[in-house]
Write a protein that holds these residues in place. Sequence first.
Motif, PDB file in Angstrom:
ATOM      1  N   TRP A   1      -1.110   3.509   6.947  1.00  0.00           N
ATOM      2  CA  TRP A   1      -1.879   3.086   5.780  1.00  0.00           C
ATOM      3  C   TRP A   1      -2.383   1.664   5.967  1.00  0.00           C
ATOM      4  O   TRP A   1      -1.724   0.843   6.584  1.00  0.00           O
ATOM      5  N   SER A   2      -3.537   1.377   5.405  1.00  0.00           N
ATOM      6  CA  SER A   2      -4.054   0.006   5.440  1.00  0.00           C
ATOM      7  C   SER A   2      -3.199  -0.877   4.525  1.00  0.00           C
ATOM      8  O   SER A   2      -2.489  -0.371   3.649  1.00  0.00           O
ATOM      9  N   ASP A   3      -3.283  -2.181   4.731  1.00  0.00           N
ATOM     10  CA  ASP A   3      -2.480  -3.111   3.919  1.00  0.00           C
ATOM     11  C   ASP A   3      -2.842  -2.986   2.435  1.00  0.00           C
ATOM     12  O   ASP A   3      -1.962  -3.092   1.560  1.00  0.00           O
ATOM     13  N   ASP A   4      -4.108  -2.759   2.132  1.00  0.00           N
ATOM     14  CA  ASP A   4      -4.523  -2.610   0.727  1.00  0.00           C
ATOM     15  C   ASP A   4      -3.873  -1.379   0.100  1.00  0.00           C
ATOM     16  O   ASP A   4      -3.411  -1.417  -1.045  1.00  0.00           O
ATOM     17  N   MET A   5      -3.816  -0.290   0.854  1.00  0.00           N
ATOM     18  CA  MET A   5      -3.206   0.940   0.325  1.00  0.00           C
ATOM     19  C   MET A   5      -1.706   0.742   0.149  1.00  0.00           C
ATOM     20  O   MET A   5      -1.133   1.196  -0.852  1.00  0.00           O
TER      21      MET A   5
ATOM     22  N   ALA B   1      -0.183  -2.003  -0.576  1.00  0.00           N
ATOM     23  CA  ALA B   1       0.001  -2.837  -1.769  1.00  0.00           C
ATOM     24  C   ALA B   1      -0.163  -1.981  -3.025  1.00  0.00           C
ATOM     25  O   ALA B   1       0.570  -2.140  -4.004  1.00  0.00           O
ATOM     26  N   GLN B   2      -1.120  -1.065  -3.020  1.00  0.00           N
ATOM     27  CA  GLN B   2      -1.345  -0.206  -4.185  1.00  0.00           C
ATOM     28  C   GLN B   2      -0.171   0.739  -4.397  1.00  0.00           C
ATOM     29  O   GLN B   2       0.262   0.976  -5.531  1.00  0.00           O
TER      30      GLN B   2
END
Lengths: 413, 149
Positions: free
Chosen positions: A237-241, A243-244
């Motif tokens: 997963w990307s860092d943004d995902m 965090a979400q």
Amino acid sequence: MNKKILIIVLSLFFMPGISMADEFGDVDIHGFIAQGYLQTNKNNFYSNSQEGTFEFNEAGINFTARLSPKLRIGLQLFARDIGPYGNDEVTLDWVYGDYRYQRWLGLRFGKIRIPLSLYSETRDMDNLRTWVFLPQGVYHEIRRDTFSSRNGIELYGSLPRNIFGTFSYRTQVGVLSMKPDDGNSTFVEALVYPVWTVQSIEPKTSYLVRIDWDTPLDGLHLYTTYSEYESHLVSRWSDDMLAQFALFDPTFDPATDSEFENDITDTAWYYGVEYTIRDLVLAAEFFKEKSLQNIPGYFIEDFWRHREGFYFSGSYRFSEWFEAGVYYSEYDGDPEGEEFARKPFPEPKNKYLSEEYCLSFRFDITPNWIFKLEGHKYDGFGVLIDQDQLNLSDDKKTIDNWSLMTAKISYYF
Amino acid sequence: MTKRVLMFSMSLAMIGMLFLSKDPLVASGSDSFVIIANQSVPVSSMSRNKLKDYFLGVEVVWEDSTGIIITTLKPCDTHTIFTKTITGKTAAQFKATWRKLLFLGQASVPKSFSTEKELVEFIANTEGAIGYVSILPQDGRIKKIEITD
């Protein structure tokens, strides 16, 4: 393997005393070198084309031998570079044995070319066609390397020619060559960019069945192909995902839950027609593909993706040294509206669509030297990749009208 | 509007290509060449379809399982007429067909000769060889292959 070694080997065939397309004993040796230039007015076409780039080249050499009247062996080394793809890495393009038991039954084994469509097997050899780039609606450039060959076996054969023409078949089973940083993985990531990146990929068994019909009308040829493959991916997963996820699930631990496994099952149909009359070649092809991606534990565990495309083309050889052609192609990366519906922030439909017009000129300067000059007009972003546009400012990007010019010089022996 | 203009222009271009005519030599047909083969070849006649299959690499062995060796002339009138009459392809398309087989590792490119004399000499000395010439040579080492329809 270093491309420099390949270039040195190829250069030996320019030396005096070495005849072109040499035979050493019973071994045939042939090859090619090509250098191109790409320029787009907006967007990057798999390279820094918006600024103009020479990062577009190919080279290959093949060795074949007939061990007996029915048995051939051979291999081809190939290297190409277009932007970040290929990077001049020398690969074993194909290596196989070919035993033709009878006209109606032959066997190929090893790393064999994949006959998905009319020109898929020969797309590395642009001396065999008018265009620099095949119609992107069917021949999506970024997935080229993954679907060029597979390790496996093939049964093939054809029926004797009669009043109905002749039918031939090919059936393959094996595994594709897939890497987490190849074009196909980039394509998978692009579908949901920047939600996840592929960390590892394990191809499972894949197979293909193809039927060809050379009709009683001289020059008219039809075919259809069914293809299926599976793969197992580990993605991050990307860092943004991450965090979400942590925001919505207090028990979520990004340190241990950042990677996940998923499986892709992909099926595709290709069908087309080619009609050759005198010096004119007309062709049309269509494809439909659907992928089922299974992500255990994701809020949508199973989701489908559909893609389809087609083109119509015509090319004419005016003389021994000049040939020209045109084609129109369409690609739809989301015909069912699934991507559009899944995105948290709706994207324009043109993000998944592409209409392409192409005009191409081919000059056979000598029997071995070819120069091509080609222009493309696009409407839509469908055949492009988000990851290739990261270095562009907003005024240099568009999902609507943009164009590409390319020139390419090749030498074959 | 632009799309319609482009589509119309492309269609017009393709239709225009259809009406461009070439190859007046094609009208000469199969009277303009003679099929010859090495004496070892186990047939003395064959259908046009069979001949097409041999010269397009579809068949690779004779009936007795000896290998088929295809020979051609380098670009000339006889070659042009032969490829068009027997294979239905122009000389450039015939060359592209064999180049495709070559670069896929499925065949060797036919032996090509600048003169008919060289071609005849090669066929005479090569088991399984077949080719074509404009006039049947008087050479006991080769034989004529009749084309049956």
